[in-house]
Motif scaffolding. Structure first.
Motif, PDB file in Angstrom:
ATOM      1  N   SER A  96      46.971   2.870 -74.733  1.00  0.00           N
ATOM      2  CA  SER A  96      48.372   3.232 -74.975  1.00  0.00           C
ATOM      3  C   SER A  96      48.900   4.075 -73.838  1.00  0.00           C
ATOM      4  CB  SER A  96      48.501   4.028 -76.277  1.00  0.00           C
ATOM      5  OG  SER A  96      48.111   3.248 -77.372  1.00  0.00           O
ATOM      6  N   ILE A  97      48.080   4.971 -73.346  1.00  0.00           N
ATOM      7  CA  ILE A  97      48.520   5.837 -72.252  1.00  0.00           C
ATOM      8  C   ILE A  97      48.773   5.015 -70.999  1.00  0.00           C
ATOM      9  CG2 ILE A  97      47.882   7.771 -70.768  1.00  0.00           C
ATOM     10  CD1 ILE A  97      46.252   8.925 -73.018  1.00  0.00           C
ATOM     11  N   VAL A  98      47.804   4.123 -70.688  1.00  0.00           N
ATOM     12  CA  VAL A  98      47.952   3.278 -69.505  1.00  0.00           C
ATOM     13  C   VAL A  98      49.196   2.400 -69.634  1.00  0.00           C
ATOM     14  CG1 VAL A  98      46.917   1.419 -68.155  1.00  0.00           C
ATOM     15  CG2 VAL A  98      45.470   3.253 -69.031  1.00  0.00           C
ATOM     16  N   ASN A  99      49.348   1.799 -70.789  1.00  0.00           N
ATOM     17  CA  ASN A  99      50.502   0.916 -71.003  1.00  0.00           C
ATOM     18  C   ASN A  99      51.827   1.656 -70.954  1.00  0.00           C
ATOM     19  OD1 ASN A  99      49.014  -1.453 -71.223  1.00  0.00           O
ATOM     20  ND2 ASN A  99      48.650  -1.154 -73.413  1.00  0.00           N
ATOM     21  N   ALA A 100      51.849   2.845 -71.559  1.00  0.00           N
ATOM     22  CA  ALA A 100      53.081   3.630 -71.548  1.00  0.00           C
ATOM     23  C   ALA A 100      53.447   4.001 -70.114  1.00  0.00           C
ATOM     24  CB  ALA A 100      52.905   4.883 -72.398  1.00  0.00           C
ATOM     25  N   GLY A 101      52.448   4.396 -69.346  1.00  0.00           N
ATOM     26  CA  GLY A 101      52.689   4.742 -67.946  1.00  0.00           C
ATOM     27  C   GLY A 101      53.256   3.574 -67.176  1.00  0.00           C
ATOM     28  N   ARG A 102      52.659   2.418 -67.380  1.00  0.00           N
ATOM     29  CA  ARG A 102      53.139   1.229 -66.673  1.00  0.00           C
ATOM     30  C   ARG A 102      54.538   0.836 -67.116  1.00  0.00           C
ATOM     31  NH1 ARG A 102      47.813  -2.759 -66.371  1.00  0.00           N
ATOM     32  NH2 ARG A 102      46.617  -1.439 -64.942  1.00  0.00           N
ATOM     33  N   ALA A 103      54.807   1.003 -68.407  1.00  0.00           N
ATOM     34  CA  ALA A 103      56.127   0.646 -68.929  1.00  0.00           C
ATOM     35  C   ALA A 103      57.199   1.532 -68.309  1.00  0.00           C
ATOM     36  CB  ALA A 103      56.141   0.782 -70.451  1.00  0.00           C
TER      37      ALA A 103
END
Lengths: 129, 129
Positions: free
Chosen positions: A3-10
């Motif tokens: 979730s952290i990685v995805n949120a950062g990328r988003a």
DNA sequence: TCTATATAATTCATATATGAAGCAAGTTCG
DNA sequence: CGAACTTGCTTCATATATGAATTATATAGA
């Protein structure tokens, strides 16, 4: 965790989209921001430190920024090995325009996170880093 | 806002470092994971969807994975345009080894975030995406 | 059936990133 | 002073990512 990685990328992607109409990428905007904030030309090594990347990356980034006319390499009279990056008037203009877009994204994001305790989120994310 | 981007990058980097000794990058691990989870060879278009990227990216990734001996391109008898990616035994082995490392990172991260409400964090980050 | 269109993968140009190797210019020390 | 080391940048090979253009194959519609 993802979730952290995805949120950062988003968030990165939102910023890229917001900056594209201004003619900037997030990388280019970040570099210009550091240079404008510094208020004076920075050596390419200093640029690498600010951008948290290796120097060869900055060499290429400066090639592109120079090709765009946003930055100019200038010699350093103090140290003949060094090369400093100076923001051009066009570069400053673009950086300012980019900053406005970034602020908009920030506002939109704050709205999205309205149900969240900002301090707690900040603390948690800072702990990760 | 930049905390989110930075936190995401920091986690990515931790994962890269954990996977490096296994001989994988996060991108390669992610692709192998999708293939192993699918339980059957996936077409390269399906791979692109799972990885949320464009197909030309998958073409290159498969070139590298095939060069590593972790995946093999196989023809699709149903559709002669399509090419499917099949995990090799070595690929499955590496994926399993990578998963162990990822789990360790996850545990370490959980410890780092021990003072945070996991559900709240999850909710906030999911909202961003 | 034949044509128009859509889909699957690849190739190419480009952006971003790393790290090793190289060269030029400072600095240190015997 | 001069050799050895360090620092600053570039170049090259490579990994990852995008998007436009190309080729081959499928499929829908006249």
């Amino acid at each position: 965790m993802f979730s952290i990685v995805n949120a950062g990328r988003a968030v990165e992607q939102r910023l890229e989209e917001a900056l594209a109409p201004v003619g900037l990428t997030l990388t280019k905007f970040g570099m210009l921001l550091h240079l404008v904030e510094a208020g004076e030309p920075l050596s390419l090594s200093e640029c690498a430190q600010k951008m948290s990347c290796v120097r060869s990356n900055i060499t290429q980034l400066m090639d592109r920024l120079e090709a765009d006319g946003l930055v100019q390499r200038v010699e350093d009279p103090q140290d003949r090995r060094a090369i400093r990056a100076a923001v051009t008037p066009l570069g400053a203009e673009r950086q300012a325009a980019g900053a406005k877009e970034v602020t908009k994204v920030q506002a939109a994001l704050a709205k999205t996170l309205s149900g969240t305790d900002p301090a707690a989120l900040q603390t948690a994310l800072s702990a990760v880093k």
